[in-house]
Design a protein around this motif. Structure first.
Motif, PDB file in Angstrom:
ATOM      1  N   TRP A 132       4.880   7.830   2.827  1.00 50.87           N
ATOM      2  CA  TRP A 132       5.670   7.048   1.870  1.00 50.87           C
ATOM      3  C   TRP A 132       6.939   6.549   2.550  1.00 50.87           C
TER       4      TRP A 132
ATOM      5  N   ARG B 141       5.088   1.624  -2.363  1.00 51.58           N
ATOM      6  CA  ARG B 141       4.644   2.708  -1.483  1.00 51.58           C
ATOM      7  C   ARG B 141       4.691   4.050  -2.209  1.00 51.58           C
TER       8      ARG B 141
ATOM      9  N   TYR C 105      -7.857   0.450  -2.748  1.00 45.89           N
ATOM     10  CA  TYR C 105      -6.740   1.396  -2.656  1.00 45.89           C
ATOM     11  C   TYR C 105      -7.094   2.664  -1.877  1.00 45.89           C
TER      12      TYR C 105
ATOM     13  N   GLU D 182       1.435   4.534  -3.919  1.00 43.79           N
ATOM     14  CA  GLU D 182       0.421   5.056  -3.014  1.00 43.79           C
ATOM     15  C   GLU D 182       0.606   6.559  -2.802  1.00 43.79           C
TER      16      GLU D 182
ATOM     17  N   LEU E 101       0.572  -4.640  -4.137  1.00 38.77           N
ATOM     18  CA  LEU E 101      -0.616  -3.801  -4.013  1.00 38.77           C
ATOM     19  C   LEU E 101      -1.892  -4.634  -3.998  1.00 38.77           C
TER      20      LEU E 101
ATOM     21  N   SER F 195      -5.205   3.456   1.284  1.00 40.12           N
ATOM     22  CA  SER F 195      -3.896   4.108   1.249  1.00 40.12           C
ATOM     23  C   SER F 195      -4.027   5.616   1.382  1.00 40.12           C
TER      24      SER F 195
END
Length: 294
Positions: free
Chosen positions: A101, A138, A51, A141, A40, A54
């Motif tokens: 995802w 993932r 972030y 996220e 990440l 994402s």
């Protein structure tokens, strides 16, 4: 004393573990955590929004598909009757985040071994940790996107439609089933891509096709009730475990869809569990060749 002629030297036979490697992953959970944090951090380093990227991509896709399918084509209005009581934007957002995802995990798990070859050959940890770390990263996220889905439900008709009820518990089996399926696919694709680099190129096409082969932006009822599709085509479509997984995500946020049957759910669970064990077995069998290639 044995003579040299009687001495037999052989390489010890590799024994396949009877579990899916969960015990080994648990022992090396700290390594898994570090790999996820590293993934990440590296992905969003030297970016201003960090972030937030994402969230920006799925939100942008959701906006585009909402305009094309919801506004222009009026899919929500003539799809499943349950969508008449819920904003179609909530349906798309919940499906897009679930699919992102899956898509990003498949894409990055495919190249996780080739992109970290020096790290893999030097660290004394189970190599299964590396593809699993991509799936978990993932998933982190995906978790960051849940507040966005909640906002869409609050701004729309989610409260009056009963979105915030017991149906939200369906997120747990949806996430668990998706994690099982993605982990199995990660094992298979990561090992095969080291031996055949065509895999990563091929999977780019496959993920694009799969996006339209799952009900993430259109109601599943349109497929089930379609008179233009023969029954064998519907059977092939429903054999895709991602169809059931994405629809469970939808039903977690939109009660009353009721498009799934126990047969569809059982089939999806069976395929996902099979791919987990098969992927773990394939990863174990190909590991010596993979390490040699790396």
């Amino acid at each position: 004393m044995n003579s040299p002629d009687t001495l037999v030297t052989s390489r010890p036979k590799r024994i396949f573990p009877k579990t899916t490697g969960l015990t080994a992953l648990w022992r090396h959970r700290q390594t898994l955590r570090v790999l996820v944090q590293r993934d990440l951090a590296v992905k969003y380093q030297k970016t201003v929004m960090g972030y937030f990227w994402s969230l920006l991509e799925p939100m942008g896709l959701a906006t585009i598909y909402w305009f094309v399918f919801g506004v222009v084509m009026q899919v929500g209005a003539r799809g499943d009757s349950a969508l008449e009581h819920v904003d179609y934007s909530l349906y798309i957002v919940s499906g897009i985040f679930a699919w992102m995802w899956a898509s990003s995990a498949i894409s990055e798990a495919t190249t996780c071994l080739t992109s970290q070859s020096s790290l893999i050959t030097t660290m004394k940890v189970p190599r299964e940790v590396f593809p699993v770390a991509r799936v978990v990263a993932r998933f982190a996220e995906f978790l960051a996107g849940i507040p966005i889905i909640v906002i869409f439900a609050l701004l729309g008709r989610g409260i009056s439609a009963g979105t915030f009820g017991w149906n939200l518990l369906l997120l747990f089996p949806a996430v668990a089933l998706q994690a099982v399926l993605l982990t199995g696919l990660a094992f298979i694709l990561a090992s095969l891509n080291v031996l055949y680099r065509d895999v990563q190129r091929f999977m780019r096409l496959v993920t694009r096709i799969l996006f339209y082969a799952v009900p993430s932006i259109y109601p599943l009822a349109l497929v089930l009730k379609s008179d233009n599709l023969p029954e064998w085509a519907k059977s092939i479509y429903l054999a895709n475990p991602f169809v059931v997984i994405v629809e469970i995500h939808h039903e977690a946020w939109i009660p009353g869809l009721n498009n799934l049957t126990w047969q569809m759910i059982t089939t999806s669970v069976a395929i996902s569990v099979f791919l987990l064990f098969f992927g773990r077995w394939m990863f174990h069998r190909l590991e010596p060749m993979v390490l040699k290639e790396l």
